[in-house]
Design a protein around this motif. Structure first.
Motif, mmCIF file in Angstrom:
data_model
loop_
_atom_site.group_PDB
_atom_site.id
_atom_site.type_symbol
_atom_site.label_atom_id
_atom_site.label_comp_id
_atom_site.label_asym_id
_atom_site.label_seq_id
_atom_site.Cartn_x
_atom_site.Cartn_y
_atom_site.Cartn_z
ATOM 1 N N LEU A 42 39.833 53.093 38.991
ATOM 2 C CA LEU A 42 41.787 52.696 38.421
ATOM 3 C C LEU A 42 41.548 51.305 38.055
ATOM 4 N N SER A 43 40.751 49.926 37.991
ATOM 5 C CA SER A 43 40.209 49.036 37.388
ATOM 6 C C SER A 43 40.109 49.126 36.396
ATOM 7 N N ASP A 44 38.664 50.336 35.610
ATOM 8 C CA ASP A 44 38.598 51.127 34.876
ATOM 9 C C ASP A 44 39.955 50.911 33.280
ATOM 10 N N VAL A 45 40.725 52.109 34.490
ATOM 11 C CA VAL A 45 41.614 52.190 33.732
ATOM 12 C C VAL A 45 42.717 51.138 33.248
ATOM 13 N N HIS A 46 43.094 50.027 34.175
ATOM 14 C CA HIS A 46 43.582 48.847 34.154
ATOM 15 C C HIS A 46 43.646 47.893 32.699
ATOM 16 N N LEU A 254 45.773 41.447 50.366
ATOM 17 C CA LEU A 254 45.974 41.925 49.075
ATOM 18 C C LEU A 254 44.646 42.351 48.349
ATOM 19 N N VAL A 255 44.660 43.544 48.506
ATOM 20 C CA VAL A 255 43.506 44.549 47.601
ATOM 21 C C VAL A 255 43.095 44.774 46.244
ATOM 22 N N GLY A 256 44.860 45.122 46.482
ATOM 23 C CA GLY A 256 45.296 46.191 44.914
ATOM 24 C C GLY A 256 46.080 44.883 44.001
ATOM 25 N N LEU A 257 45.449 45.179 42.823
ATOM 26 C CA LEU A 257 45.430 44.062 41.803
ATOM 27 C C LEU A 257 46.955 44.070 41.450
ATOM 28 N N THR A 258 47.821 43.335 41.036
ATOM 29 C CA THR A 258 48.844 43.548 40.570
ATOM 30 C C THR A 258 49.199 42.121 39.734
ATOM 31 N N ASP A 259 49.959 41.612 38.626
ATOM 32 C CA ASP A 259 50.390 41.008 38.069
ATOM 33 C C ASP A 259 51.817 40.237 38.472
ATOM 34 N N LYS A 260 51.940 41.224 39.159
ATOM 35 C CA LYS A 260 53.218 41.052 39.626
ATOM 36 C C LYS A 260 53.978 39.919 40.281
ATOM 37 N N PRO A 261 54.671 38.918 40.847
ATOM 38 C CA PRO A 261 54.605 37.595 41.304
ATOM 39 C C PRO A 261 54.847 39.045 43.401
ATOM 40 N N LEU A 262 54.684 37.642 44.270
ATOM 41 C CA LEU A 262 54.636 38.233 45.901
ATOM 42 C C LEU A 262 55.585 37.415 46.418
ATOM 43 N N LEU A 323 42.764 60.641 36.340
ATOM 44 C CA LEU A 323 42.487 59.017 37.007
ATOM 45 C C LEU A 323 43.552 58.736 36.762
ATOM 46 N N GLU A 324 44.867 58.108 34.982
ATOM 47 C CA GLU A 324 45.812 57.888 35.053
ATOM 48 C C GLU A 324 46.537 59.110 35.150
#
Length: 337
Positions: A42-46, A254-262, A323-324
């Motif tokens: 999924l990182s490749d998709v991102h 936190l393992v899943g990657l996101t650019d959103k605030p925590l 995958l997407e």
């Protein structure tokens, strides 16, 4: 000069193309590997959709693929530990001058017929483990392994939760059961993923939209809550929900990657209960890969069901699209040159 096919991402335009490029030559301390299998993450998709951007890439184009297995084709000057024909798993990154670079992100990866690796960034792949399974270990398996054993330091009989039973989360469930965590709770809105979670070893599989989720978790843990909760989804609401069912001194990883605030809604409660938020990325490859390969060889772990499909390298874009779209709810798709 010999040529090869490679699936390369032009980062500024986020365009993935199958190109014919010069086959790399191993320099001093390097090994050229003939790629036999490469995972699609999924990182490749991102990376393609722009959610993620390489931080250390020189230039504007990179061959994707950080999950790679193959056979040694050539060795560079000074390399004595490897010889042509050996089966190997490439580490998902390399450390250079104290800086860690990610394969297929910061430098060329394995969506190609051949890939370069530093001689100390590979691990032997036992004959009994197929290339397709070996390829996915450096991220889909070793990342949750590192999160569980190194970052969260989960102990036997601790109650744990996994949010997101996808390509990494489903392996986390297997690994948590293998090390004796109990109970193991999976949370996912997808009913197919919840069924998969139970098959992978979860004691409970809950819908994140269930209004009774908190009560169910507390009942399963004797009212204490979870000692450790793992976010493999990278979704802000997941983190809020996970914190709400943490035990005193519980760890949110936190393992899943996101650019959103925590955000933590009730900071006073969080501090009073001395809970923690821990970021996690990747794993200690020289330690994790040999450990996992031994466990697989010894029959303690089995990831044969994790390869949801194998496509030729020429269909890399199709693999990304599947995958997407989550077509068939794949755990891992694998490319074969």
């Amino acid at each position: 000069m010999a040529q090869m096919l490679a699936a390369r991402l032009h980062v500024p335009s986020r365009t993935l193309r199958l190109d014919e490029v010069p086959r790399p030559q191993p320099g001093p301390g390097e090994v050229l590997v003939k790629v036999e299998a490469a995972g699609v993450c999924l990182s490749d998709v991102h990376l393609i959709d722009g959610t993620l951007t390489p931080l250390l890439l020189r230039g504007d184009t990179v061959t994707l693929g950080h999950e790679v297995s193959g056979t040694v084709a050539e060795t560079g000057a000074g390399v004595t530990a490897w010889s042509p024909g050996q089966r190997v798993v490439l580490h998902a990154g390399e450390t250079r001058d104290g800086v860690t670079y990610t394969r297929g992100v910061d430098y060329d990866g394995g969506w190609a017929e051949y890939a370069l690796s530093a001689a100390d960034a590979m691990t032997p792949l036992p004959d009994a483990i197929p290339f397709e399974q070996g390829a996915i270990i450096p991220d889909a398996v070793s990342t949750p392994w590192g999160a569980i054993t190194e970052t969260a330091v989960v102990r036997p009989a601790e109650a744990v939760g996994v949010w997101g039973a996808g390509g990494l989360g489903v392996h986390a469930l297997q690994l948590l059961r293998a090390i004796g965590a109990c109970p193991v709770v999976a949370v996912d809105p997808n009913p197919v993923a919840r069924e998969r979670a139970l098959a992978a070893g979860a004691d409970l599989a809950l819908d994140s939209a269930d209004p009774e989720l908190g009560q169910t978790v507390r009942a399963a843990t004797g009212g204490l809550g979870l000692a450790a909760a793992f976010d493999f989804a990278g979704v802000p609401p997941v983190r809020e929900q996970a914190v709400s069912v943490l035990a005193p001194r519980g760890r949110l990883v936190l393992v899943g990657l996101t650019d959103k605030p925590l955000t933590v809604t009730d900071g006073t409660r969080f501090s009073y209960l001395q809970q923690r938020v821990l970021g996690h990325y990747g794993s200690d490859m020289p330690v994790a890969l040999p450990q996992l390969l031994r466990l697989i060889q010894g029959g303690r772990l089995d990831f044969s069901g994790s390869v949801s499909g194998v496509l030729p390298l020429a269909e890399a874009a199709e693999a990304v699209a599947r995958l997407e779209r989550k077509e068939g709810d794949p755990i891992r798709l694998v490319l074969r040159p």
